[in-house]
Motif scaffolding. Sequence first.
Motif, PDB file in Angstrom:
ATOM      1  N   GLU A 112       0.860  -1.177   0.000  1.00  9.33           N
ATOM      2  CA  GLU A 112       0.000   0.000   0.000  1.00  9.33           C
ATOM      3  C   GLU A 112       0.901   1.234   0.000  1.00  9.33           C
ATOM      4  OE1 GLU A 112      -3.785   1.258   2.592  1.00  9.33           O
ATOM      5  OE2 GLU A 112      -1.897   1.424   3.683  1.00  9.33           O
TER       6      GLU A 112
ATOM      7  N   ILE B 193       0.968   5.377   0.094  1.00  8.38           N
ATOM      8  CA  ILE B 193       0.229   6.611   0.377  1.00  8.38           C
ATOM      9  C   ILE B 193       1.124   7.794   0.041  1.00  8.38           C
ATOM     10  CG2 ILE B 193      -0.805   8.035   2.181  1.00  8.38           C
ATOM     11  CD1 ILE B 193      -1.777   5.570   3.537  1.00  8.38           C
TER      12      ILE B 193
ATOM     13  N   ARG C 194      -4.246  13.460  -0.648  1.00  7.67           N
ATOM     14  CA  ARG C 194      -3.668  12.181  -0.235  1.00  7.67           C
ATOM     15  C   ARG C 194      -4.166  11.102  -1.187  1.00  7.67           C
ATOM     16  NH1 ARG C 194      -3.554   9.914   5.834  1.00  7.67           N
ATOM     17  NH2 ARG C 194      -1.847  11.423   5.842  1.00  7.67           N
TER      18      ARG C 194
ATOM     19  N   THR D   9      -3.971   7.069  -2.277  1.00  6.06           N
ATOM     20  CA  THR D   9      -3.658   5.733  -1.775  1.00  6.06           C
ATOM     21  C   THR D   9      -3.686   4.747  -2.933  1.00  6.06           C
ATOM     22  OG1 THR D   9      -4.681   6.266   0.355  1.00  6.06           O
ATOM     23  CG2 THR D   9      -4.293   3.946  -0.120  1.00  6.06           C
TER      24      THR D   9
ATOM     25  N   THR E  88       4.964   3.567   2.525  1.00  5.34           N
ATOM     26  CA  THR E  88       4.465   2.271   2.049  1.00  5.34           C
ATOM     27  C   THR E  88       4.422   1.265   3.187  1.00  5.34           C
ATOM     28  OG1 THR E  88       6.692   1.516   1.474  1.00  5.34           O
ATOM     29  CG2 THR E  88       5.446   2.641  -0.251  1.00  5.34           C
TER      30      THR E  88
END
Length: 616
Positions: A412, A414, A448, A450, A477
């Motif tokens: 993930e 961001i 932001r 994601t 991450t």
Amino acid sequence: MSITELRPTRRADLRNVAIIAHVDHGKTTLVDALLKQSHVFAAHEQVGELIMDSNVLEREKGITILAKNTSIRYHGVKINIIDTPGHADFGGEVERVLGMAEGCLLLVDALEGPMPQTRVVLRQALELGLMPIIVVNKIDRVNARPAETVEATHDLLLELARNADQLSAPVIYTNARTGTATVDLRHPGTTLEPLLDALLTYIPPPLGDADGPLQLLVSNLDHDNHIGRLAIGRITRGTLRPGQDVVRISEAGIGQRQRITTLLTVEALQRRPAESASAGEIVYIAGLPDIAVGDTVADAEQPQALPRLEVSEPTLRMQFSVNQSPFAGREATTSSTSRQLRARLERELQTNVALKVADGATADIFEVSGRGELHLAILIETMRREGYEFEVSRPAVITREINGERHEPVEECIIDCSLDAVGAITEALGSRGAQLQTMRTDAGSGARLTYLAPTRALIGLRSLILTLTRGTGVMSTRLVRWERWRQLPPRTRNGVLTASQTGMAVAYGLQGVQERGQPFIGPGTQVYEGMIIGLNRRGGDIDVNATKQKQKTNMRASTEDATVKLVPPRQMSLEECLDFIEDDELVEVTPKTIRMRKRVLNAGDRIKLRKRDLAS
């Protein structure tokens, strides 16, 4: 009395607490303020800022790399503070030291809220049973939203908590830079006493039996020029004294009887000799030359092992090899033979538990695996500054075979940036095969994003984000899962310009380089055949003679005195070089220079190799 009859008790005079936070949320600044308000420094001392970031690279990059511990005293209670890294690549440092604490300060930025690394480390802390205290920091930031941050943090606790007690974590609002804390935003704080009071109230004292057989789990190693190797850990059971006989329990089993020569405890930033230390205390011990992280130091008469440290597996692999360029040995100040490189990497394994080293295809190649790009880059930079020179390959993702199919790590990602950079970032991530999950904007023209993306798609992305956002973007991450290997969009890097001759680059020769693309070097740079000196405007590699001198004749021309105008060369950092190179290229790392080169230096040999590959 048998071991089963011993009853552990809690030490009211001691607390062990770890600080968990994402990068740049103010963790180190908060520790600075705690040390200063505890009056551990003399009035005339100039201590400055970022006291715990003693490593040179930590100060340069502005991040905590190594886990460290300090202590303060408050109302007669000694508080051992464990400062942990906030970057996901150094999660191995966090995993090995969390077991020394009974509680944790969960530090969260009042504007950004919980971030990926916060989630990763908090999960590990809660699984170990640590009691959390929520610390909302930077409440003075423009557009700070402490109420939303607290709500998001409570949601995170609700998702990760292992028992009901962990859900009742108190909330403290702090401004680490000014050294203030409060439990109610309507009443501004003046000192950090509300935080310290909450720490004594909610963090349980360590549990242990001071009279039982000794048990100590080694969580870290250090070295002292006078004492030798130091093992760092918390005494789980028993009492430790200098001169005491102990045994080391490693993966191989129980070792021979050895003697503790030195016992140290931490007071503020200093290690001080101690006559004894009992269960619950964090200590430094010497006298065990072969001790390693994860070993148990146990009573010589009744040795019992503690569970070994479990650290997550690496995700990236890179080849380290002996420098074989024409300039090898010119700048090295330390012997960099294969034997010396092996010894240095094996020494790193003693403390860097998230690192793995294996033999490569030949005797002078080593396969080094780590948590991420930054984890490996820090190791390379550290070795370079120690005087070593070597060559490294492009990072490659470590895959797994699951049910007969190839799987790769997925992270993930961001990214916090300004609204005007969203378009460029979306295009960059889309071209790498990343999938946008959410996008959120705030009142301060910030956004932001994601994403979910395979780890190989994120290699080199951090430096690209800084370029696209003019240095204002923040990327973080965390590893979320392993997925089946999928095809990503092909890399679209242009060809490179390589030097065709060995010598010194001159302005006249570099004029031909900039006509064909973007130069990486300036006049006066020493080059060798096969060294990458620029980026081609088109696909395919071109050999250019950067050492070419202007021919002198007795013919006069109108342009005879014209000045050669060169564009500034593109300066490439180590991380950018690692992302830039292809599989047939290497990065040459020396104490003074970072160069990129082809694996096969001679252009004719490269053409033959390419034809052979096409024929096969």
